[in-house]
Motif scaffolding. Structure first.
Motif, PDB file in Angstrom:
ATOM      1  N   UNK A  97       9.981  15.952   6.087  1.00 40.75           N
ATOM      2  CA  UNK A  97      10.788  17.001   5.465  1.00 40.75           C
ATOM      3  C   UNK A  97      12.286  16.827   5.689  1.00 40.75           C
ATOM      4  N   UNK A  98      12.671  16.099   6.739  1.00 36.02           N
ATOM      5  CA  UNK A  98      14.097  15.914   6.998  1.00 36.02           C
ATOM      6  C   UNK A  98      14.800  15.257   5.812  1.00 36.02           C
ATOM      7  N   UNK A  99      14.055  14.465   5.033  1.00 35.86           N
ATOM      8  CA  UNK A  99      14.642  13.831   3.853  1.00 35.86           C
ATOM      9  C   UNK A  99      15.134  14.865   2.854  1.00 35.86           C
ATOM     10  N   UNK A 100      14.477  16.017   2.832  1.00 34.90           N
ATOM     11  CA  UNK A 100      14.842  17.052   1.866  1.00 34.90           C
ATOM     12  C   UNK A 100      16.160  17.726   2.213  1.00 34.90           C
ATOM     13  N   UNK A 101      16.658  17.509   3.425  1.00 35.54           N
ATOM     14  CA  UNK A 101      17.855  18.196   3.893  1.00 35.54           C
ATOM     15  C   UNK A 101      19.115  17.343   3.778  1.00 35.54           C
ATOM     16  N   UNK A 102      18.988  16.095   3.387  1.00 30.99           N
ATOM     17  CA  UNK A 102      20.137  15.194   3.386  1.00 30.99           C
ATOM     18  C   UNK A 102      21.252  15.678   2.459  1.00 30.99           C
ATOM     19  N   UNK A 103      20.876  16.296   1.351  1.00 26.72           N
ATOM     20  CA  UNK A 103      21.878  16.689   0.363  1.00 26.72           C
ATOM     21  C   UNK A 103      22.818  17.770   0.899  1.00 26.72           C
ATOM     22  N   UNK A 104      22.368  18.553   1.902  1.00 27.96           N
ATOM     23  CA  UNK A 104      23.202  19.630   2.419  1.00 27.96           C
ATOM     24  C   UNK A 104      24.485  19.104   3.046  1.00 27.96           C
ATOM     25  N   UNK A 105      24.442  17.900   3.609  1.00 22.80           N
ATOM     26  CA  UNK A 105      25.636  17.320   4.213  1.00 22.80           C
ATOM     27  C   UNK A 105      26.725  17.003   3.208  1.00 22.80           C
ATOM     28  N   UNK A 106      26.365  16.903   1.943  1.00 25.09           N
ATOM     29  CA  UNK A 106      27.344  16.570   0.907  1.00 25.09           C
ATOM     30  C   UNK A 106      27.735  17.794   0.084  1.00 25.09           C
ATOM     31  N   UNK A 107      27.351  18.962   0.538  1.00 21.92           N
ATOM     32  CA  UNK A 107      27.756  20.199  -0.102  1.00 21.92           C
ATOM     33  C   UNK A 107      28.818  20.916   0.736  1.00 21.92           C
ATOM     34  N   UNK A 108      29.532  21.831   0.085  1.00 22.30           N
ATOM     35  CA  UNK A 108      30.458  22.712   0.787  1.00 22.30           C
ATOM     36  C   UNK A 108      29.757  24.048   1.010  1.00 22.30           C
ATOM     37  N   UNK A 109      29.831  24.566   2.230  1.00 24.91           N
ATOM     38  CA  UNK A 109      29.074  25.765   2.610  1.00 24.91           C
ATOM     39  C   UNK A 109      30.039  26.892   2.956  1.00 24.91           C
ATOM     40  N   UNK A 110      29.677  28.106   2.562  1.00 29.19           N
ATOM     41  CA  UNK A 110      30.574  29.249   2.723  1.00 29.19           C
ATOM     42  C   UNK A 110      29.840  30.400   3.401  1.00 29.19           C
ATOM     43  N   UNK A 111      30.348  30.737   4.603  1.00 32.94           N
ATOM     44  CA  UNK A 111      29.850  31.892   5.344  1.00 32.94           C
ATOM     45  C   UNK A 111      30.712  33.105   4.984  1.00 32.94           C
ATOM     46  N   UNK A 112      30.080  34.277   4.937  1.00 32.33           N
ATOM     47  CA  UNK A 112      30.790  35.503   4.611  1.00 32.33           C
ATOM     48  C   UNK A 112      30.365  36.619   5.556  1.00 32.33           C
ATOM     49  N   UNK A 113      31.363  37.415   5.986  1.00 36.33           N
ATOM     50  CA  UNK A 113      31.060  38.556   6.847  1.00 36.33           C
ATOM     51  C   UNK A 113      32.105  39.637   6.618  1.00 36.33           C
ATOM     52  N   UNK A 114      31.666  40.891   6.639  1.00 37.25           N
ATOM     53  CA  UNK A 114      32.600  42.014   6.573  1.00 37.25           C
ATOM     54  C   UNK A 114      32.579  42.748   7.916  1.00 37.25           C
ATOM     55  N   UNK A 115      33.734  43.273   8.308  1.00 39.58           N
ATOM     56  CA  UNK A 115      33.842  44.000   9.573  1.00 39.58           C
ATOM     57  C   UNK A 115      35.016  44.964   9.482  1.00 39.58           C
ATOM     58  N   UNK A 116      34.989  45.990  10.303  1.00 42.76           N
ATOM     59  CA  UNK A 116      36.041  46.995  10.297  1.00 42.76           C
ATOM     60  C   UNK A 116      37.114  46.675  11.355  1.00 42.76           C
ATOM     61  N   UNK A 117      38.328  46.992  11.021  1.00 43.18           N
ATOM     62  CA  UNK A 117      39.442  46.760  11.947  1.00 43.18           C
ATOM     63  C   UNK A 117      39.267  47.639  13.177  1.00 43.18           C
ATOM     64  N   UNK A 118      39.242  47.044  14.367  1.00 40.90           N
ATOM     65  CA  UNK A 118      39.020  47.850  15.579  1.00 40.90           C
ATOM     66  C   UNK A 118      40.253  48.641  15.979  1.00 40.90           C
ATOM     67  N   UNK A 119      40.016  49.647  16.801  1.00 40.60           N
ATOM     68  CA  UNK A 119      41.120  50.436  17.350  1.00 40.60           C
ATOM     69  C   UNK A 119      41.865  49.600  18.384  1.00 40.60           C
ATOM     70  N   UNK A 120      43.184  49.689  18.392  1.00 42.25           N
ATOM     71  CA  UNK A 120      44.003  48.949  19.346  1.00 42.25           C
ATOM     72  C   UNK A 120      45.054  49.871  19.943  1.00 42.25           C
ATOM     73  N   UNK A 121      45.616  49.423  21.064  1.00 42.41           N
ATOM     74  CA  UNK A 121      46.722  50.125  21.697  1.00 42.41           C
ATOM     75  C   UNK A 121      48.031  49.413  21.350  1.00 42.41           C
ATOM     76  N   UNK A 122      49.131  50.043  21.627  1.00 39.81           N
ATOM     77  CA  UNK A 122      50.430  49.424  21.380  1.00 39.81           C
ATOM     78  C   UNK A 122      50.554  48.148  22.204  1.00 39.81           C
ATOM     79  N   UNK A 123      50.936  47.066  21.560  1.00 38.70           N
ATOM     80  CA  UNK A 123      51.076  45.780  22.243  1.00 38.70           C
ATOM     81  C   UNK A 123      49.840  44.916  22.198  1.00 38.70           C
ATOM     82  N   UNK A 124      48.696  45.461  21.738  1.00 42.08           N
ATOM     83  CA  UNK A 124      47.461  44.672  21.655  1.00 42.08           C
ATOM     84  C   UNK A 124      47.522  43.680  20.489  1.00 42.08           C
TER      85      UNK A 124
END
Length: 379
Positions: A97-124
């Motif tokens: 099955x490893x043969x089936x994975x060879x093509x992934x090395x020649x592709x561009x991959x994109x990770x995506x994540x959303x997150x909220x801006x955390x609370x900070x103090x002055x100077x952080x």
């Protein structure tokens, strides 16, 4: 031999052209310094629940990813295992099955994540820290390209606050990931290449036919205050008469961070020797560093230091004794007693920063045992 050299030259030229294109007009994010995980609200784990999409060609703008069907990546792993866990491909280590994975090395991959801006103090300042992306990466925050990074063993650590929306608002982070053999599928890690990539995890001896790649390690948000501590180091100097002598050192920052420095730059000073620092500007605030040793739920020891701190960065280094410590023993020789240590930085009497780590008190030395007196041994 001549034909072989021509082939190698063409191969390296093609790879160099790709590398130059990848780095063109993009801020480089490599740094030699590690940002330590914080505790409490200063640390937010960003490792789980990413999404992943792959393309045959790289994108010019993150808008090209709109409407695409991403797969879920619940926890850090290779792209190959992410595809297997999503039911896209059979197990990579069964049959051929490893043969089936060879093509992934020649592709561009994109990770995506959303997150909220955390609370900070002055100077952080807020830093997004990746602990392992294999291999080349490019990062966008809210559609703006921040920079690019190469290397699988940690990083990038990005000062992300200038790119975030207001507190509590949602942000989108996208990471492009390319394999170490992208556009060069037959490259060998045993050859002379500019990639630090283990042969065991690539298409070479005793391994599958594909290069591992992807966001294989965790990621996190770290909130660093104006004054903070980095690289705490504790070592046992000696143990005698029921007493352990320990040495503690750490790097202290005032208004800067690790990302502001390269190796060999900046003020590296000894906190207990201020006479050599006349040219530097000491901070006006009252700075103390506490070492707290916990044995289970109980505080076993606490040491307080008052280092000499200048604006920018400097070092502190202190030696001290602990009476009647519990010792760490190798397995089978005694208990593996370990203290949970907190390095706490206080500013004007208020806790500002903290790094936790485990520490076992023990000295180790090499002693030559009796043996056959061969000539090399005598020498």
């Amino acid at each position: 031999m001549k034909r072989f050299l021509i082939f190698i030259t063409i191969l390296l030229t093609a790879y160099t052209s790709y590398a130059e294109k990848f780095n063109q007009d993009v801020t480089r994010l490599e740094t030699p310094f590690y940002i330590f995980p914080r505790t409490g609200s200063q640390h937010i784990d960003m490792s789980p629940d990413w999404q992943l999409y792959s393309l045959d060609e790289r994108i010019e703008s993150v808008s090209e990813l709109q409407g695409k069907e991403f797969i879920d990546v619940a926890s850090p792993t290779s792209i190959q295992m992410a595809y297997y866990k999503a039911g896209k491909l059979p197990h990579p280590y069964e049959h051929m099955n490893s043969e089936l994975y060879k093509y992934l090395g020649q592709q561009a991959h994109y990770y995506r994540k959303t997150f909220r801006t955390p609370a900070t103090r002055e100077g952080d300042n807020v830093y997004f820290c990746f602990d392992g992306i294999d291999y080349d990466a490019k990062v966008w925050v809210n559609g703006e390209c921040i920079g690019a990074h190469s290397g699988m063993f940690g990083g990038p650590s990005i000062k992300i606050q200038p790119f975030l929306k207001g507190e509590g608002m949602e942000n989108e982070l996208i990471v492009e990931v390319l394999s170490a053999n992208y556009k060069n599928p037959n490259i060998s890690t045993r050859g002379a290449i500019d990639k630090i990539h283990s042969w065991f995890f690539s298409n070479d001896f005793a391994s599958p036919t594909f290069y591992h790649l992807g966001m294989w390690n965790g990621s996190r948000l770290e909130i660093l205050p104006k004054y903070h501590i980095e690289r705490p180091y504790l070592v046992t100097e000696k143990i005698s008469d029921g007493k352990a002598t320990l040495q503690f050192s750490a790097e202290l920052f005032s208004g800067t961070s690790s990302n502001d420095y390269s190796l060999g730059e900046g003020n590296i000073v000894h906190s207990t020797n201020p006479l050599n620092l006349i040219q530097d500007k000491p901070v006006k605030d009252d700075i103390t560093v506490r070492l707290i040793f916990r044995d289970g739920e109980n505080i076993a020891y606490e040491k307080v230091f008052k280092p000499y701190v200048i604006e920018g960065r400097c070092w502190m280094e202190e030696s001290f004794d602990l009476d009647h410590p519990k010792l760490w023993y190798p397995n089978g020789m005694g208990d593996q007693s370990v203290y949970h240590v907190s390095a706490v930085l206080d500013v004007n009497g208020k806790k500002t920063d903290r790094i936790d780590f485990d520490f076992g008190i023990r000295t180790i030395e090499q002693v030559r045992s009796a043996g056959v007196r061969t000539e090399p041994r005598w020498k």
